[in-house]
Design a protein around this motif. Structure first.
Motif, PDB file in Angstrom:
ATOM      1  N   ARG A 142     -12.248   0.245   5.683  1.00 38.45           N
ATOM      2  CA  ARG A 142     -12.945   0.882   6.796  1.00 38.45           C
ATOM      3  C   ARG A 142     -12.015   1.783   7.602  1.00 38.45           C
ATOM      4  O   ARG A 142     -10.964   1.355   8.069  1.00 38.45           O
ATOM      5  N   GLY A 143     -12.437   3.046   7.722  1.00 36.61           N
ATOM      6  CA  GLY A 143     -11.684   4.013   8.498  1.00 36.61           C
ATOM      7  C   GLY A 143     -10.443   4.547   7.817  1.00 36.61           C
ATOM      8  O   GLY A 143      -9.685   5.309   8.422  1.00 36.61           O
ATOM      9  N   ARG A 144     -10.207   4.202   6.573  1.00 40.57           N
ATOM     10  CA  ARG A 144      -8.982   4.593   5.877  1.00 40.57           C
ATOM     11  C   ARG A 144      -9.147   5.940   5.165  1.00 40.57           C
ATOM     12  O   ARG A 144     -10.244   6.371   4.826  1.00 40.57           O
ATOM     13  N   ARG A 145      -7.987   6.569   4.931  1.00 38.99           N
ATOM     14  CA  ARG A 145      -7.950   7.778   4.121  1.00 38.99           C
ATOM     15  C   ARG A 145      -7.453   7.391   2.731  1.00 38.99           C
ATOM     16  O   ARG A 145      -6.370   6.815   2.585  1.00 38.99           O
ATOM     17  N   VAL A 146      -8.239   7.721   1.722  1.00 36.84           N
ATOM     18  CA  VAL A 146      -7.956   7.319   0.345  1.00 36.84           C
ATOM     19  C   VAL A 146      -7.851   8.558  -0.525  1.00 36.84           C
ATOM     20  O   VAL A 146      -8.609   9.514  -0.372  1.00 36.84           O
ATOM     21  N   VAL A 147      -6.899   8.533  -1.448  1.00 38.84           N
ATOM     22  CA  VAL A 147      -6.804   9.569  -2.483  1.00 38.84           C
ATOM     23  C   VAL A 147      -6.954   8.889  -3.837  1.00 38.84           C
ATOM     24  O   VAL A 147      -6.293   7.872  -4.102  1.00 38.84           O
ATOM     25  N   LEU A 148      -7.833   9.423  -4.661  1.00 36.04           N
ATOM     26  CA  LEU A 148      -8.090   8.866  -5.987  1.00 36.04           C
ATOM     27  C   LEU A 148      -7.833   9.947  -7.026  1.00 36.04           C
ATOM     28  O   LEU A 148      -8.378  11.055  -6.927  1.00 36.04           O
ATOM     29  N   VAL A 149      -7.006   9.625  -8.012  1.00 35.39           N
ATOM     30  CA  VAL A 149      -6.670  10.560  -9.081  1.00 35.39           C
ATOM     31  C   VAL A 149      -7.345  10.089 -10.367  1.00 35.39           C
ATOM     32  O   VAL A 149      -7.081   8.979 -10.846  1.00 35.39           O
ATOM     33  N   GLY A 150      -8.218  10.934 -10.921  1.00 35.49           N
ATOM     34  CA  GLY A 150      -8.962  10.581 -12.128  1.00 35.49           C
ATOM     35  C   GLY A 150     -10.427  10.369 -11.808  1.00 35.49           C
ATOM     36  O   GLY A 150     -10.781   9.397 -11.151  1.00 35.49           O
ATOM     37  N   THR A 151     -11.296  11.281 -12.274  1.00 36.93           N
ATOM     38  CA  THR A 151     -12.721  11.189 -11.949  1.00 36.93           C
ATOM     39  C   THR A 151     -13.578  10.975 -13.198  1.00 36.93           C
ATOM     40  O   THR A 151     -14.688  11.476 -13.294  1.00 36.93           O
ATOM     41  N   LEU A 208      -4.292   4.608   1.128  1.00 37.42           N
ATOM     42  CA  LEU A 208      -4.439   3.996  -0.202  1.00 37.42           C
ATOM     43  C   LEU A 208      -4.517   5.112  -1.217  1.00 37.42           C
ATOM     44  O   LEU A 208      -5.252   6.088  -1.024  1.00 37.42           O
ATOM     45  N   VAL A 209      -3.776   4.990  -2.306  1.00 37.38           N
ATOM     46  CA  VAL A 209      -3.868   5.944  -3.405  1.00 37.38           C
ATOM     47  C   VAL A 209      -4.130   5.172  -4.684  1.00 37.38           C
ATOM     48  O   VAL A 209      -3.517   4.130  -4.934  1.00 37.38           O
ATOM     49  N   VAL A 210      -5.100   5.667  -5.473  1.00 37.22           N
ATOM     50  CA  VAL A 210      -5.589   4.934  -6.643  1.00 37.22           C
ATOM     51  C   VAL A 210      -5.394   5.773  -7.899  1.00 37.22           C
ATOM     52  O   VAL A 210      -5.823   6.932  -7.959  1.00 37.22           O
ATOM     53  N   ASN A 211      -4.784   5.176  -8.914  1.00 35.18           N
ATOM     54  CA  ASN A 211      -4.744   5.792 -10.233  1.00 35.18           C
ATOM     55  C   ASN A 211      -5.966   5.335 -11.022  1.00 35.18           C
ATOM     56  O   ASN A 211      -6.084   4.165 -11.384  1.00 35.18           O
ATOM     57  N   ALA A 212      -6.876   6.272 -11.293  1.00 38.75           N
ATOM     58  CA  ALA A 212      -8.050   5.967 -12.109  1.00 38.75           C
ATOM     59  C   ALA A 212      -8.019   6.760 -13.410  1.00 38.75           C
ATOM     60  O   ALA A 212      -9.057   7.013 -14.015  1.00 38.75           O
ATOM     61  N   THR A 213      -6.809   7.151 -13.835  1.00 33.79           N
ATOM     62  CA  THR A 213      -6.627   7.813 -15.126  1.00 33.79           C
ATOM     63  C   THR A 213      -6.117   6.786 -16.132  1.00 33.79           C
ATOM     64  O   THR A 213      -5.698   5.691 -15.754  1.00 33.79           O
ATOM     65  N   PRO A 214      -6.090   7.128 -17.426  1.00 26.84           N
ATOM     66  CA  PRO A 214      -5.511   6.208 -18.416  1.00 26.84           C
ATOM     67  C   PRO A 214      -3.983   6.200 -18.415  1.00 26.84           C
ATOM     68  O   PRO A 214      -3.378   5.429 -19.172  1.00 26.84           O
ATOM     69  N   HIS A 233       3.390   2.719   4.714  1.00 20.57           N
ATOM     70  CA  HIS A 233       2.328   1.714   4.720  1.00 20.57           C
ATOM     71  C   HIS A 233       1.327   1.905   3.583  1.00 20.57           C
ATOM     72  O   HIS A 233       0.437   1.069   3.392  1.00 20.57           O
ATOM     73  N   CYS A 234       1.455   2.996   2.818  1.00 21.15           N
ATOM     74  CA  CYS A 234       0.465   3.324   1.794  1.00 21.15           C
ATOM     75  C   CYS A 234       0.441   2.270   0.683  1.00 21.15           C
ATOM     76  O   CYS A 234       1.481   1.879   0.146  1.00 21.15           O
ATOM     77  N   VAL A 235      -0.758   1.827   0.329  1.00 21.00           N
ATOM     78  CA  VAL A 235      -0.958   0.894  -0.777  1.00 21.00           C
ATOM     79  C   VAL A 235      -1.187   1.708  -2.051  1.00 21.00           C
ATOM     80  O   VAL A 235      -1.956   2.677  -2.054  1.00 21.00           O
ATOM     81  N   VAL A 236      -0.528   1.329  -3.136  1.00 20.56           N
ATOM     82  CA  VAL A 236      -0.676   2.011  -4.421  1.00 20.56           C
ATOM     83  C   VAL A 236      -1.430   1.082  -5.376  1.00 20.56           C
ATOM     84  O   VAL A 236      -0.985  -0.038  -5.644  1.00 20.56           O
ATOM     85  N   ARG A 255       9.916   1.203  -4.285  1.00 29.16           N
ATOM     86  CA  ARG A 255      10.027   2.027  -3.092  1.00 29.16           C
ATOM     87  C   ARG A 255       9.539   1.290  -1.840  1.00 29.16           C
ATOM     88  O   ARG A 255       9.529   1.871  -0.747  1.00 29.16           O
ATOM     89  N   GLY A 256       9.093   0.065  -2.007  1.00 33.01           N
ATOM     90  CA  GLY A 256       8.675  -0.732  -0.867  1.00 33.01           C
ATOM     91  C   GLY A 256       7.189  -0.701  -0.559  1.00 33.01           C
ATOM     92  O   GLY A 256       6.754  -1.268   0.456  1.00 33.01           O
ATOM     93  N   HIS A 257       6.386  -0.091  -1.441  1.00 39.62           N
ATOM     94  CA  HIS A 257       4.944  -0.037  -1.196  1.00 39.62           C
ATOM     95  C   HIS A 257       4.262  -1.324  -1.668  1.00 39.62           C
ATOM     96  O   HIS A 257       4.664  -1.925  -2.661  1.00 39.62           O
ATOM     97  N   ARG A 258       3.222  -1.707  -0.975  1.00 35.80           N
ATOM     98  CA  ARG A 258       2.356  -2.770  -1.475  1.00 35.80           C
ATOM     99  C   ARG A 258       1.579  -2.213  -2.673  1.00 35.80           C
ATOM    100  O   ARG A 258       1.158  -1.051  -2.660  1.00 35.80           O
ATOM    101  N   ILE A 259       1.404  -3.036  -3.694  1.00 31.79           N
ATOM    102  CA  ILE A 259       0.723  -2.584  -4.907  1.00 31.79           C
ATOM    103  C   ILE A 259      -0.485  -3.468  -5.186  1.00 31.79           C
ATOM    104  O   ILE A 259      -0.570  -4.616  -4.713  1.00 31.79           O
ATOM    105  N   HIS A 260      -1.405  -2.917  -5.964  1.00 25.69           N
ATOM    106  CA  HIS A 260      -2.642  -3.634  -6.303  1.00 25.69           C
ATOM    107  C   HIS A 260      -2.906  -3.448  -7.794  1.00 25.69           C
ATOM    108  O   HIS A 260      -3.032  -2.316  -8.276  1.00 25.69           O
ATOM    109  N   HIS A 261      -2.987  -4.552  -8.545  1.00 29.25           N
ATOM    110  CA  HIS A 261      -3.070  -4.521  -9.998  1.00 29.25           C
ATOM    111  C   HIS A 261      -4.497  -4.249 -10.500  1.00 29.25           C
ATOM    112  O   HIS A 261      -5.483  -4.627  -9.861  1.00 29.25           O
TER     113      HIS A 261
END
Length: 280
Positions: A142-151, A208-214, A233-236, A255-261
């Protein structure tokens, strides 16, 4: 569904696996490649533990063979459905007889249910599964700015779910500009003024930045986007499930970022799959 009398591999500490027999119902995982798919390893022990006489198996279908494979599976009487992975999620939508509203919005499907009359009912739980996993890990959108790579198929579904979950802005990037533009237009119709089509994979300023590519399936894959310039603070996040620790996640963590599998996206879909297929 008929429950098996016993599972195999039920020694103490070992996961239950289905006892395949003549009454066993089938579910396919359709992709190209399929060596990386996690659904069989994750779902078969669940099915066996619930006493459900069903098994999930990988089916390797190349793009040029997709339609005959899907039509062939449609004629298998004891096959109740399929899970769809890269690169077939957009193409398989066109082979469905009925699509949910979410499939129409995102333009792709990740699951097909074979109805009693043999028709395919298409649905997409990628996005809801991703958000469920993300929220379960303590990441509020909520209220976050997100970048998503791969559509592509999965990326489109994740994009819609991120907006539905309350993200303030969503930046999208894809090397396929036609696909990127089409998705941005569809999403803007539902969430006006909150979607940006980017001209490069630049996630600077994102929460938050999301890899949605292969990219990440192979150890020699390049990074899908640069990590330099990310806010501390960016979550990868990555939707690649195998390997669990992609190069992107390893370097982001260093690099010290929180990650999400990526596996959290599949785990977040399990309840939806069970309800969709009536697996009780």
């Amino acid at each position: 569904m008929t429950a098996p009398t016993a599972g195999r591999g039920t020694a103490e500490g070992a996961p239950a696996v289905p006892a395949i027999q003549g009454t066993t119902r089938l579910y396919a995982v359709l992709g190209d490649p399929v060596a990386q798919v996690q659904a069989p390893a994750l779902m078969n022990p669940v099915l066996a533990g619930l006493g459900i006489d069903a098994v999930v198996v990988p089916v390797h279908a190349r793009p040029e063979d997709l339609e005959p494979v899907v039509r062939g599976l449609q004629r298998i009487v004891n096959l109740d459905g399929m899970f769809v992975t890269v690169p077939h999620k957009a193409a398989v939508r066109r082979l469905a007889d009925w699509c949910s509203a979410s499939v129409d919005i995102v333009g792709s499907a990740n699951v097909l249910r074979r109805e009693a009359d043999g028709r395919w009912h298409a649905e997409n739980f990628d996005g809801s599964g991703f958000v469920t996993g993300l929220v379960g890990a303590g990441h509020d959108l909520r209220g976050r700015r997100v970048v998503l790579v791969g559509t592509g198929g999965a990326g489109s579904a994740v994009a819609a779910a991120i907006l539905a979950a309350g993200a303030d802005r969503l930046g999208l990037y894809d090397t396929d500009t036609a696909r990127l533009t089409a998705l941005a237009a569809r999403l803007d119709a539902y969430w006006p003024g909150r979607v940006d089509a980017l001209d490069g994979p630049r996630p600077d300023g994102a929460d938050l930045v999301v890899n949605a590519t292969p990219l990440g399936l192979r150890p020699d894959d390049p990074l899908p986007f640069p990590l330099q310039g990310l806010a501390p603070h960016c979550v990868v996040a990555d939707i690649v499930m195998k390997p669990r620790e992609t190069r992107l996640l390893r370097e982001a963590a260093a690099r010290g970022h929180r990650i999400h599998h990526g596996i959290h996206m599949l785990e977040g879909q399990l309840a939806s799959y069970r309800a969709f297929f009536g697996l009780r």
